[in-house]
Design an enzyme around this catalytic site. Structure first.
Site, short mmCIF file in Angstrom:
data_model
loop_
_atom_site.label_atom_id
_atom_site.label_comp_id
_atom_site.label_asym_id
_atom_site.label_seq_id
_atom_site.Cartn_x
_atom_site.Cartn_y
_atom_site.Cartn_z
N ASP A 57 0.86 -1.19 0.00
CA ASP A 57 0.00 0.00 0.00
C ASP A 57 0.89 1.23 0.00
O ASP A 57 2.01 1.18 0.52
CB ASP A 57 -0.94 0.01 1.22
CG ASP A 57 -2.22 0.77 0.93
OD1 ASP A 57 -3.27 0.12 0.67
OD2 ASP A 57 -2.18 2.02 0.92
N ARG B 254 -18.70 -9.46 -0.36
CA ARG B 254 -19.59 -8.47 0.25
C ARG B 254 -18.94 -7.99 1.54
O ARG B 254 -18.53 -8.82 2.35
CB ARG B 254 -20.95 -9.09 0.61
CG ARG B 254 -21.76 -9.53 -0.58
CD ARG B 254 -22.85 -10.48 -0.16
NE ARG B 254 -22.29 -11.68 0.47
CZ ARG B 254 -23.01 -12.66 1.02
NH1 ARG B 254 -24.32 -12.56 1.08
NH2 ARG B 254 -22.43 -13.72 1.55
N LYS C 286 -18.58 -8.22 -13.90
CA LYS C 286 -18.63 -7.49 -12.62
C LYS C 286 -19.63 -6.33 -12.67
O LYS C 286 -20.50 -6.21 -11.81
CB LYS C 286 -17.22 -6.99 -12.25
CG LYS C 286 -17.16 -6.17 -10.99
CD LYS C 286 -17.54 -6.96 -9.74
CE LYS C 286 -17.68 -6.01 -8.57
NZ LYS C 286 -18.12 -6.68 -7.36
N GLY D 131 -26.49 1.82 -0.87
CA GLY D 131 -25.41 2.81 -0.82
C GLY D 131 -24.10 2.04 -0.84
O GLY D 131 -24.03 0.95 -1.42
N CYS E 16 -19.64 0.55 -3.60
CA CYS E 16 -19.68 -0.17 -4.89
C CYS E 16 -20.92 0.12 -5.73
O CYS E 16 -20.79 0.62 -6.85
CB CYS E 16 -19.57 -1.67 -4.63
SG CYS E 16 -17.91 -2.13 -4.08
N ARG F 186 -18.67 4.75 3.46
CA ARG F 186 -18.57 5.41 2.15
C ARG F 186 -19.91 5.34 1.41
O ARG F 186 -20.50 4.27 1.30
CB ARG F 186 -17.47 4.74 1.30
CG ARG F 186 -16.07 4.98 1.85
CD ARG F 186 -15.01 4.27 1.03
NE ARG F 186 -15.07 2.82 1.17
CZ ARG F 186 -14.25 1.97 0.53
NH1 ARG F 186 -13.34 2.44 -0.30
NH2 ARG F 186 -14.35 0.68 0.72
P1 NAD Z 1 -10.02 0.81 -0.45
O1 NAD Z 1 -10.04 2.27 -0.61
O2 NAD Z 1 -10.54 0.19 0.80
O3 NAD Z 1 -8.54 0.24 -0.67
C1 NAD Z 1 -7.70 0.66 -1.69
C2 NAD Z 1 -6.29 0.72 -1.15
O4 NAD Z 1 -5.41 1.04 -2.24
C3 NAD Z 1 -6.08 1.82 -0.11
O5 NAD Z 1 -5.52 1.25 1.05
C4 NAD Z 1 -5.12 2.80 -0.78
O6 NAD Z 1 -4.23 3.39 0.14
C5 NAD Z 1 -4.38 1.88 -1.74
N1 NAD Z 1 -3.73 2.54 -2.86
C6 NAD Z 1 -4.16 3.58 -3.63
N2 NAD Z 1 -3.25 3.88 -4.57
C7 NAD Z 1 -2.22 3.03 -4.41
C8 NAD Z 1 -0.97 2.85 -5.06
N3 NAD Z 1 -0.63 3.61 -6.09
N4 NAD Z 1 -0.14 1.90 -4.60
C9 NAD Z 1 -0.49 1.12 -3.56
N5 NAD Z 1 -1.65 1.23 -2.90
C10 NAD Z 1 -2.51 2.17 -3.32
O7 NAD Z 1 -10.85 0.24 -1.71
P2 NAD Z 1 -11.60 -1.16 -1.81
O8 NAD Z 1 -12.96 -1.04 -1.22
O9 NAD Z 1 -10.69 -2.22 -1.36
O10 NAD Z 1 -11.81 -1.26 -3.39
C11 NAD Z 1 -10.73 -1.53 -4.26
C12 NAD Z 1 -11.31 -1.94 -5.61
O11 NAD Z 1 -12.08 -3.15 -5.47
C13 NAD Z 1 -12.26 -0.93 -6.21
O12 NAD Z 1 -12.13 -0.96 -7.62
C14 NAD Z 1 -13.64 -1.46 -5.82
O13 NAD Z 1 -14.64 -1.06 -6.70
C15 NAD Z 1 -13.41 -2.95 -5.94
N6 NAD Z 1 -14.31 -3.78 -5.12
C16 NAD Z 1 -14.64 -3.40 -3.86
C17 NAD Z 1 -15.46 -4.20 -3.10
C18 NAD Z 1 -15.86 -3.78 -1.72
O14 NAD Z 1 -16.81 -4.36 -1.18
N7 NAD Z 1 -15.18 -2.84 -1.09
C19 NAD Z 1 -15.95 -5.42 -3.61
C20 NAD Z 1 -15.56 -5.80 -4.89
C21 NAD Z 1 -14.75 -4.97 -5.63
#
Ligand code: NAD
Length: 429
Positions: free
Chosen positions: A30, A154, A204, A257, A260, A327
């Site tokens: 990260d 989820r 997706k 909400g 996603c 969020r």
């Molecule tokens: P998040 O914001 O919780 O996590 C993303 C992480 O990426 C953060 O910790 C951020 O610091 C890090 N990051 C950003 N830029 C970076 C870089 N250049 N190098 C390294 N780390 C970096 O987001 P999330 O909820 O985990 O979602 C991530 C992706 O997965 C999104 O595309 C989302 O749509 C998808 N997704 C999310 C869910 C969900 O339920 N949250 C489910 C399926 C898919």
């Protein structure tokens, strides 16, 4: 196998941990230094049932580690997953700058050994092609394949979902990536679907949009129930008993909400537009979702008349139960609307308060569910935390100034609440 996950948020951290749990060696990357340090110190920055124990167990076993260095992760790993944010832009399209930035960074660190770069972030169709082009532009002799492997977890049950997935979708542009990707996922004993890159990406967005559609559909039916005196729960049970329909995602409430559905739906509408299709159906899904919040607020105004200086207790701030994620939470939207009209809001959430505080600084966050009721003109249930079902509701009523209870998630039993003396309002019942 040796795996890297770039982006250690809700998806990256849980995925990386579950990969380690089934025996892979995983480096989670990260660029948030504070997050990485706290993970290295054993603190888990998100709440997800069962996650903390699994992280600790796999770190202790030497299968899971955390770093800020993409270079180290790329050097050590055959498969590199990208799990960074893909947030919405003001016009609804996807901000792909995080994905593009990581692709460039990976390119810089490639040394000529074969690597598979996997898009796990939710991305528009054709992003995989772009990621491959980007890596090739910055490292023309890179020996890579780009794969799309969308995530369906989820929040609130992410660990369980990852350990027992319904299916694994793997979109490839070359057969060479198939075997290593199967090796990653074989321990999970789930059906593996191999598709082309573009189809995997579409699966997706099409899935999330369909789930949002189910929610808006049942919410529209709930409005008809309210107008006709029918009960949405009986209607949903009757519909859901049909295997072709299914009961899941037919729960009426104040709308979907979270991080996603809203963004994925608007992204899919935009992507479709760019590809020459006007996805009117999904635009209506968004409108119905907006209407749900407005209809709920209208019910509150109709009862309380003037909101200015009214004391409103709020139960639930997270976008759903069992998570600390606030969020794009509908609960936060409702609280903001109440505050904007001059109401005084006291709120409680079992896990989401820390993250909510910055979004609603004018609201008073209290330490227990019962406290929101002190002197309240009304109490609202805005998140479906099961804990709320077993609260001492009679005790809560006694603390209130007037016994108005608005259940935006149809969590409580109407007869029971009315028998306790509440004027109880829910959605479609
Ligand atoms: P998040 O914001 O919780 O996590 C993303 C992480 O990426 C953060 O910790 C951020 O610091 C890090 N990051 C950003 N830029 C970076 C870089 N250049 N190098 C390294 N780390 C970096 O987001 P999330 O909820 O985990 O979602 C991530 C992706 O997965 C999104 O595309 C989302 O749509 C998808 N997704 C999310 C869910 C969900 O339920 N949250 C489910 C399926 C898919």
């Amino acid at each position: 196998m040796n795996l890297a996950i770039v982006g250690s948020g809700y998806v990256g951290l849980v995925t990386g941990t579950c990969f380690a749990e089934v025996g892979h060696r995983v480096i989670c990357v990260d660029n948030d230094l504070k997050k990485v340090h706290s993970l290295q110190d054993g603190h888990i920055p998100i709440y997800e049932p069962g996650l903390e124990e699994l992280v600790k167990k796999n770190v202790a076993a030497g299968r899971l580690s955390f770093t800020t260095s993409i270079g180290d992760a790329v050097a050590a790993s055959t498969v590199i997953f990208i799990a960074v944010p893909t947030p919405p832009q003001p016009d609804g399209s996807v901000d792909l700058s995080f994905v593009e930035g990581v692709a460039r960074e990976i390119a810089v660190h490639l040394t000529g050994e074969y690597r598979i770069v996997v898009d796990k972030s939710t991305v528009p169709v054709k992003t995989g092609e772009r990621v491959a082009q980007t890596i090739k532009r910055y490292k023309p002799d890179a020996d890579i394949d780009v794969v799309s492997n969308p995530e369906f977890l989820r929040e609130g049950s992410a660990v369980a979902d990852l350990m027992n997935p319904d299916r694994i979708v793997i979109g490839v542009s070359s057969d060479r990536a198939i075997e290593p990707m199967k090796e990653v996922y074989t321990p999970f004993n789930a059906p593996i679907m191999i598709t082309d890159l573009n189809s995997a990406e579409l699966i997706k967005h099409a899935s999330n949009s369909f789930l949002a559609l189910k929610i808006s559909y049942i919410n529209a039916v709930a409005a008809i129930c309210e107008a006709s005196g029918a009960n949405i729960e009986l209607v949903a049970d009757g519909m859901g008993a049909d295997k072709r329909i299914g009961r899941a995602f037919l729960n009426a409430g104040i709308g979907y909400g979270g991080s996603c559905f809203p963004k994925d739906l608007s992204a899919f509408i935009r992507i479709s537009e760019e590809l020459g299709y006007n996805f009117r159906l999904l635009k209506e899904v968004e409108e119905i979702n907006q209407d749900q919040k407005d209809r709920f607020l209208k019910k509150i105004r109709e009862s309380l008349w003037v909101l200015r200086h009214k004391k409103i207790g709020v139960l639930g701030l997270a976008f759903k139960g069992n998570t600390d994620d606030v969020r794009s939470s509908v609960a936060i939207t409702v609280v903001k609307a109440l505050l904007a009209e001059g109401a005084e809001v006291k709120a409680y959430d079992p896990k989401g308060m820390e993250k909510a505080q910055a979004l609603i600084p004018e609201a008073k966050l209290v330490a227990t569910a019962e406290e929101v009721a002190d002197g309240a003109d009304a109490v609202l249930v805005l998140t479906e935390w099961t804990d709320f079902k077993s609260l001492d509701w009679l005790g809560i009523k006694k603390r209130m100034l007037s016994p108005l209870l608005f259940d935006g998630r149809n969590l409580l039993n109407p007869e029971e609440m009315r028998s306790l003396g509440f004027t109880y309002t829910s959605v479609g019942r």
